[in-house]
Design a protein around this motif. Structure first.
Motif: not given
Length: 252
Positions: A82-108
């Motif tokens: 619906r057109g929202l701007v969505m910005r999220t900050i995570y700790h750098a350690s989550v780059r190695r967490v597959s569940a967060v990576g999948s979520w981030a890919s879908d969001m991006a």
């Protein structure tokens, strides 16, 4: 005396009970509301998520369980559609967490922006720069998942949004179509460029870290990553490369 002693002993529990009853009975229009219990917190966040019309920013310093990510995914997708701007900050350690990576890919893929940061930063969720949710911190500085503060006072929300923006500027790009464009063809990220500018002005690494607003350990980590990327061994070689690189001409 026995009765008075018993009354005094019972007073702390009584005051806690009165506080909780007062928080439940407070008007929803209060500028600062203390929310107790995950169910109530999630209900209020879900309501504000549905009501958001322009922007949602979230700073998530801790890990998120796969079930929590799955629960929020459809809601976040709906917000992006619906057109929202969505910005999220995570700790750098989550780059190695597959569940967060999948979520981030879908969001991006739908236009969301995700960055990561080394070191500590405060948790918050802010809707339309109008209402914010922040943890209730204990004396040890830890936030309880069972308590949160919902803030609608415009001045306080503006301050919380400003704090988020400061950490966002210092965070490293991870995923998101919006952030990929200015980084095409560049070797450095915004934090590394800020550090190199400070060093070229004659500051030592300790002073450069303070001016950029990061820890000395994080600065060393950024420089180490850059040396590896460039295939060099010393900071002098990095500075020499920086002077003639296209990254040097980027103004951010």
């Amino acid at each position: 005396m026995s009765a008075l002693t018993a009354y005094a002993d019972a007073m702390p529990d009584l005051l806690v009970d009165l506080r909780d009853r007062y928080q439940v009975a407070r008007s929803p229009d209060d500028a600062v509301q203390h929310l107790v219990g995950r169910r109530l917190i999630n209900e209020r966040i879900a309501a504000e998520h549905s009501a958001a019309r322009t922007e949602i920013t979230a700073a998530q310093p801790g890990s998120r369980k796969p079930e929590d990510l799955a629960h929020s995914l459809e809601r976040d997708r709906a917000g992006l559609r619906r057109g929202l701007v969505m910005r999220t900050i995570y700790h750098a350690s989550v780059r190695r967490v597959s569940a967060v990576g999948s979520w981030a890919s879908d969001m991006a893929a739908l236009g969301g922006e995700i960055r990561t940061i080394q070191g500590r930063f405060p948790r918050s969720i802010i809707f339309d720069r109008r209402v914010a949710f922040v943890p209730v911190y204990t004396a040890e500085g830890e936030g309880s998942p069972e308590e949160a503060v919902m803030v609608t006072d415009p001045l306080v929300v503006a301050r919380l949004a400003h704090v988020f923006d400061l950490f966002w500027e210092r965070a490293d790009l991870w995923l998101g179509a919006r952030t990929n464009l200015p980084e095409q063809g560049l070797t450095t990220n915004p934090t590394q460029r800020a550090v190199l500018r400070e060093l070229c002005l004659g500051r030592n690494q300790k002073r450069a870290a303070k001016n950029v607003g990061i820890s000395a350990a994080w600065l060393n980590n950024q420089l180490r990553e850059l040396r590896v990327k460039l295939g060099v061994e010393t900071l002098n070689e990095v500075i020499y490369w920086w002077a003639g690189s296209p990254d040097h001409d980027v103004h951010d």
